[in-house]
Write a protein that holds these residues in place. Structure first.
Motif, PDB file in Angstrom:
ATOM      1  N   SER A  76       7.006  24.716  -1.809  1.00 27.92           N
ATOM      2  CA  SER A  76       6.881  26.584  -1.835  1.00 27.92           C
ATOM      3  C   SER A  76       6.075  27.325  -0.253  1.00 27.92           C
ATOM      4  O   SER A  76       6.973  27.615   0.183  1.00 27.92           O
ATOM      5  N   THR A  77       4.910  26.008   0.020  1.00 25.57           N
ATOM      6  CA  THR A  77       4.178  26.258   0.970  1.00 25.57           C
ATOM      7  C   THR A  77       5.469  26.097   1.979  1.00 25.57           C
ATOM      8  O   THR A  77       5.078  26.227   4.015  1.00 25.57           O
ATOM      9  N   GLN A  78       5.645  24.712   2.263  1.00 29.90           N
ATOM     10  CA  GLN A  78       6.844  23.989   2.906  1.00 29.90           C
ATOM     11  C   GLN A  78       7.510  25.282   3.065  1.00 29.90           C
ATOM     12  O   GLN A  78       8.117  25.302   4.676  1.00 29.90           O
ATOM     13  N   ILE A  79       8.440  25.333   2.415  1.00 27.15           N
ATOM     14  CA  ILE A  79       9.525  26.761   2.572  1.00 27.15           C
ATOM     15  C   ILE A  79       9.017  28.288   3.358  1.00 27.15           C
ATOM     16  O   ILE A  79       9.153  28.642   4.317  1.00 27.15           O
ATOM     17  N   ALA A  80       7.784  28.758   3.526  1.00 34.51           N
ATOM     18  CA  ALA A  80       6.909  29.007   3.381  1.00 34.51           C
ATOM     19  C   ALA A  80       7.120  29.282   5.162  1.00 34.51           C
ATOM     20  O   ALA A  80       7.009  30.746   5.869  1.00 34.51           O
ATOM     21  N   ALA A  81       6.135  28.268   5.045  1.00 33.79           N
ATOM     22  CA  ALA A  81       5.542  27.986   6.823  1.00 33.79           C
ATOM     23  C   ALA A  81       7.650  27.867   7.735  1.00 33.79           C
ATOM     24  O   ALA A  81       7.209  28.229   9.047  1.00 33.79           O
ATOM     25  N   LEU A 135      -4.218  29.602  -0.360  1.00 27.93           N
ATOM     26  CA  LEU A 135      -4.196  29.326   0.544  1.00 27.93           C
ATOM     27  C   LEU A 135      -3.615  28.683   1.883  1.00 27.93           C
ATOM     28  O   LEU A 135      -3.982  28.837   2.711  1.00 27.93           O
ATOM     29  N   PHE A 136      -2.174  28.860   1.959  1.00 24.56           N
ATOM     30  CA  PHE A 136      -1.243  28.371   3.357  1.00 24.56           C
ATOM     31  C   PHE A 136      -1.049  29.596   3.877  1.00 24.56           C
ATOM     32  O   PHE A 136      -0.661  30.433   4.534  1.00 24.56           O
ATOM     33  N   GLY A 137      -1.848  31.165   2.868  1.00 28.49           N
ATOM     34  CA  GLY A 137      -1.527  32.412   4.097  1.00 28.49           C
ATOM     35  C   GLY A 137      -0.274  32.913   4.043  1.00 28.49           C
ATOM     36  O   GLY A 137       0.396  33.997   4.794  1.00 28.49           O
ATOM     37  N   VAL A 138       0.233  33.085   2.656  1.00 30.71           N
ATOM     38  CA  VAL A 138       1.621  33.018   1.970  1.00 30.71           C
ATOM     39  C   VAL A 138       1.032  34.914   1.945  1.00 30.71           C
ATOM     40  O   VAL A 138       1.071  34.883   1.118  1.00 30.71           O
ATOM     41  N   VAL A 143      16.005  25.840   6.113  1.00 33.36           N
ATOM     42  CA  VAL A 143      15.173  27.639   5.898  1.00 33.36           C
ATOM     43  C   VAL A 143      15.345  27.524   7.595  1.00 33.36           C
ATOM     44  O   VAL A 143      14.540  27.462   8.153  1.00 33.36           O
ATOM     45  N   LYS A 144      15.700  29.398   7.298  1.00 33.96           N
ATOM     46  CA  LYS A 144      15.204  30.347   8.669  1.00 33.96           C
ATOM     47  C   LYS A 144      15.109  31.257   8.708  1.00 33.96           C
ATOM     48  O   LYS A 144      14.656  32.069   7.679  1.00 33.96           O
ATOM     49  N   PRO A 145      13.907  32.278   9.513  1.00 35.86           N
ATOM     50  CA  PRO A 145      13.047  32.774   9.444  1.00 35.86           C
ATOM     51  C   PRO A 145      14.190  34.366   9.116  1.00 35.86           C
ATOM     52  O   PRO A 145      14.995  34.582   9.173  1.00 35.86           O
ATOM     53  N   PRO A 193       1.273  -1.614  -0.313  1.00 37.49           N
ATOM     54  CA  PRO A 193       0.208   0.300  -0.023  1.00 37.49           C
ATOM     55  C   PRO A 193       0.975   1.327   0.174  1.00 37.49           C
ATOM     56  O   PRO A 193       1.545   1.585   0.400  1.00 37.49           O
ATOM     57  N   ARG A 194       0.355   2.196  -1.217  1.00 38.55           N
ATOM     58  CA  ARG A 194       1.104   3.592  -0.317  1.00 38.55           C
ATOM     59  C   ARG A 194       0.944   4.064   1.000  1.00 38.55           C
ATOM     60  O   ARG A 194       0.264   3.978   1.791  1.00 38.55           O
ATOM     61  N   ALA A 195       1.486   5.367   0.873  1.00 39.75           N
ATOM     62  CA  ALA A 195       2.052   5.513   1.880  1.00 39.75           C
ATOM     63  C   ALA A 195       1.508   7.375   1.872  1.00 39.75           C
ATOM     64  O   ALA A 195       1.460   7.485   0.799  1.00 39.75           O
ATOM     65  N   PHE A 196       0.832   7.764   2.788  1.00 40.00           N
ATOM     66  CA  PHE A 196      -0.633   9.035   2.444  1.00 40.00           C
ATOM     67  C   PHE A 196       0.791  10.108   3.458  1.00 40.00           C
ATOM     68  O   PHE A 196       0.261   9.554   4.392  1.00 40.00           O
ATOM     69  N   GLY A 197       0.568  11.439   3.198  1.00 39.88           N
ATOM     70  CA  GLY A 197       1.263  11.784   3.969  1.00 39.88           C
ATOM     71  C   GLY A 197       0.524  13.369   4.428  1.00 39.88           C
ATOM     72  O   GLY A 197      -0.243  14.361   2.825  1.00 39.88           O
ATOM     73  N   ILE A 198      -0.087  14.429   5.288  1.00 38.60           N
ATOM     74  CA  ILE A 198      -0.448  15.305   5.137  1.00 38.60           C
ATOM     75  C   ILE A 198       1.080  16.460   5.905  1.00 38.60           C
ATOM     76  O   ILE A 198       1.714  15.771   6.926  1.00 38.60           O
ATOM     77  N   ARG A 199       1.431  17.545   6.119  1.00 36.05           N
ATOM     78  CA  ARG A 199       1.764  18.783   6.310  1.00 36.05           C
ATOM     79  C   ARG A 199       1.669  20.108   6.973  1.00 36.05           C
ATOM     80  O   ARG A 199       0.470  20.800   6.311  1.00 36.05           O
ATOM     81  N   VAL A 200       1.924  20.031   8.451  1.00 30.21           N
ATOM     82  CA  VAL A 200       0.936  20.814   8.712  1.00 30.21           C
ATOM     83  C   VAL A 200       1.693  22.297   8.673  1.00 30.21           C
ATOM     84  O   VAL A 200       2.660  22.600   8.800  1.00 30.21           O
ATOM     85  N   ASN A 201       0.630  23.650   8.591  1.00 30.95           N
ATOM     86  CA  ASN A 201       1.148  25.029   8.740  1.00 30.95           C
ATOM     87  C   ASN A 201       1.693  25.388   9.200  1.00 30.95           C
ATOM     88  O   ASN A 201       0.517  26.183  10.451  1.00 30.95           O
ATOM     89  N   THR A 202       2.450  25.248  10.190  1.00 25.77           N
ATOM     90  CA  THR A 202       3.101  25.964  11.565  1.00 25.77           C
ATOM     91  C   THR A 202       3.427  27.295  11.993  1.00 25.77           C
ATOM     92  O   THR A 202       2.899  28.470  12.052  1.00 25.77           O
ATOM     93  N   ALA A 203       2.917  28.293  10.474  1.00 27.15           N
ATOM     94  CA  ALA A 203       2.344  29.653  10.475  1.00 27.15           C
ATOM     95  C   ALA A 203       0.972  29.662  10.756  1.00 27.15           C
ATOM     96  O   ALA A 203       0.778  31.177  10.974  1.00 27.15           O
ATOM     97  N   LYS A 204       0.258  28.948  10.674  1.00 25.24           N
ATOM     98  CA  LYS A 204      -1.049  28.825  10.988  1.00 25.24           C
ATOM     99  C   LYS A 204      -1.152  28.544  12.372  1.00 25.24           C
ATOM    100  O   LYS A 204      -2.141  28.796  13.392  1.00 25.24           O
ATOM    101  N   ILE A 205      -0.580  27.235  12.828  1.00 27.00           N
ATOM    102  CA  ILE A 205      -1.357  26.279  13.854  1.00 27.00           C
ATOM    103  C   ILE A 205       0.388  25.660  13.977  1.00 27.00           C
ATOM    104  O   ILE A 205       0.830  25.088  13.403  1.00 27.00           O
ATOM    105  N   SER A 206       0.295  25.203  15.426  1.00 31.40           N
ATOM    106  CA  SER A 206       1.143  25.041  15.691  1.00 31.40           C
ATOM    107  C   SER A 206       1.821  23.623  15.504  1.00 31.40           C
ATOM    108  O   SER A 206       0.018  22.899  15.966  1.00 31.40           O
TER     109      SER A 206
END
Length: 506
Positions: free
Chosen positions: A119-124, A151-154, A102-104, A32-45
């Protein structure tokens, strides 16, 4: 599924992996495939997301923000997805940005960015500080890139639709970090997208290798001394991976490979494989590719990836002052100091005849009525036609480039009124709006809002700034569980829905 793999691919992998590894590699295609999500830490911890997640998740070892979810779960059909709290992403694809470190506050380029997952991962990781330039030279793919950033609020991203060679004069020596998720033959996508198998034999590895080599050379010219490039692909072929890094190192003595320790190493021995360009690589280059990383589908829960971390040597003290001419030439005035020096730049990224400046008074009235503080930060307010953007500070002039978004899209100034953008709503925090309305996720109106319906809302539900006018009438920021999802217009107990038609829940 292993029986569907192209025969030429199976033969090649058998030669590369040998008898001890080919069997588990082939068996992985029937798992079976592995499915993933990545949390947008710019919006929620991460901790807060764990508390509110409504489906089972397990951590991805190499990405602190990444989680596996079970097949059958539909995270894209959840209000939190529409609030930009997470991105649906293949787990091994989360590794390259993690290696970019990446650092702020840094200046970062995603050179082949569409559809925008990395790109959204970098933005977070930038946390709204610094500059993110994202580019894709395929115009039909840029729309998805823009939507995902919104959508990611960048807030601090610039979107280009350019050939990399045209970017070099503008951004020479400008970036601290560059990601090249290069176009490739896609061998690591076979299990995820079966149609990739049918196109593999038509998708020339040799052609991809030429493009990848050009991208590395072009990116190197835009990297600041001491900066870092991460080159990645979702393919297994050594021609597109180890050979690309070895060739680049032999042409760029100022670069070195930063060894990656968390994954299986690259394969220097494959530089002698019959598929690789027979040119001789230097001993330095051959030895260095052992520090690259391979993510194998039979070794971890993911589809597979290759990544290499390249570091440019720092400049000497005598050269440091003139290594970043683009950055030094274009420090704009801070938007927070709203004197007569605000930029009212016109055009669409290319030089155009001057037009009459658009009046900002309707925008200023909206800000006074609806916004708290300085959500634009140090960004510079610019207008392209009737459209207002907050352009990141320190950005060089973009004239001559195909600019899709010169910054955070604020809204449109049209016939004496201001219409706030959906991107503005998604980039704000609820606390930055003087009028706000947040539905609990259990409230049926949350889903009805996402479907675009007009809603009954009592005046007492509109949270207002005590220092403001006190009126509930007009625009308000709408959220779900305290996370913005769009705009609404309230009047006399009814909320007119301003959720964009193209974003609506179907």
């Amino acid at each position: 599924m292993s029986s569907k793999l192209p025969a030429a691919f199976v033969e090649k992998m058998n030669d590369l992996l040998g008898t001890d590894q080919i069997e588990p590699f082939m068996a992985s295609y029937d798992q079976p495939r592995a499915f993933g999500i990545r949390v947008n830490t710019a919006k929620i911890s991460i901790e807060d997301f764990k508390q509110c997640a409504t489906f089972a998740i397990q951590p991805v070892p190499w990405a602190p923000e990444g989680f596996y979810y079970e097949e059958g779960v539909r995270p894209g059909k959840h209000p939190y997805y529409h609030a930009g709290l997470y991105y649906i992403q293949e787990p091994s694809a989360m590794a390259p940005v993690q290696l970019l470190d990446v650092k702020p506050g840094e200046r970062v380029l995603d050179l082949c960015a569409a559809p925008g997952g990395k790109s959204t991962q970098i933005a977070a990781k930038l946390q709204g500080e610094g500059v993110l330039v994202v580019n894709d030279n395929h115009s039909d793919r840029v729309k998805a890139l823009v939507k995902n950033l919104e959508l990611f609020g960048v807030r601090n991203a610039v979107v280009l639709n350019e050939k990399p060679e045209r970017m070099i004069p503008v951004f020479r020596g400008y970036f601290d970090k560059i990601l090249i998720d290069g176009p490739c033959s896609g061998e690591g996508m076979f299990r995820k997208e079966e149609d990739m198998m049918s196109s593999w034999e038509r998708h020339s590895v040799e052609q991809c290798s030429l493009m990848q080599r050009e991208l590395l050379v072009q990116a190197a010219q835009m990297l600041a001394p001491g900066g870092r490039i991460v080159y990645s692909t979702c393919t297994f072929s050594p021609e597109e991976n180890e050979a690309q890094i070895a060739a680049f190192l032999d042409g760029h003595e100022e670069f070195e490979v930063v060894p990656v320790r968390d994954f299986e190493p690259g394969r220097p021995d494959w530089l002698r494989a019959p598929w690789v360009d027979p040119c001789a690589f230097s001993p330095r280059a051959v030895e260095a590719v052992a520090g690259t990383a391979r993510l194998w589908p039979h070794r971890l829960k993911g589809e597979g990836h290759f990544a290499a971390v390249l570091r440019r040597a720092p400049a000497s003290a005598g050269r440091a002052a003139d290594e970043r001419p683009a950055a030094a030439a274009a420090q704009p005035p801070a938007a927070g100091k709203r004197s007569g020096r605000e930029a009212l730049r016109q055009g669409k990224g290319r030089a155009e005849p001057p037009r009459a400046a658009v009046s900002l008074e309707p925008l200023r009235a909206f800000e006074k009525e609806l916004l708290r503080g300085e959500p634009y930060g140090a960004a510079q307010l610019v207008c392209y036609g009737e459209h207002a953007y907050a352009s990141p500070a320190g950005l060089p002039e973009l004239h001559g480039l195909k600019v899709v978004r010169p910054g955070w899209y604020i809204g449109a100034l049209h016939r004496g009124r201001f219409e706030p953008s959906h991107a503005l709503a998604m980039g704000l925090r609820m606390s930055e709006a003087k009028r706000a309305l947040s539905f609990a996720i259990q409230d049926g109106r949350a889903l009805r809002y996402l479907k675009g319906e007009t809603l009954e809302v009592a005046e007492s539900e509109i949270v207002r700034d005590p220092a403001g006018s006190g009126s509930a009438k007009g625009y308000c920021l709408v959220g779900i569980d305290g996370h913005p999802v769009g705009w609404g217009k309230w009047n006399d107990g009814m909320l007119k829905n301003e959720y964009p038609p193209g974003w609506r829940w179907t």
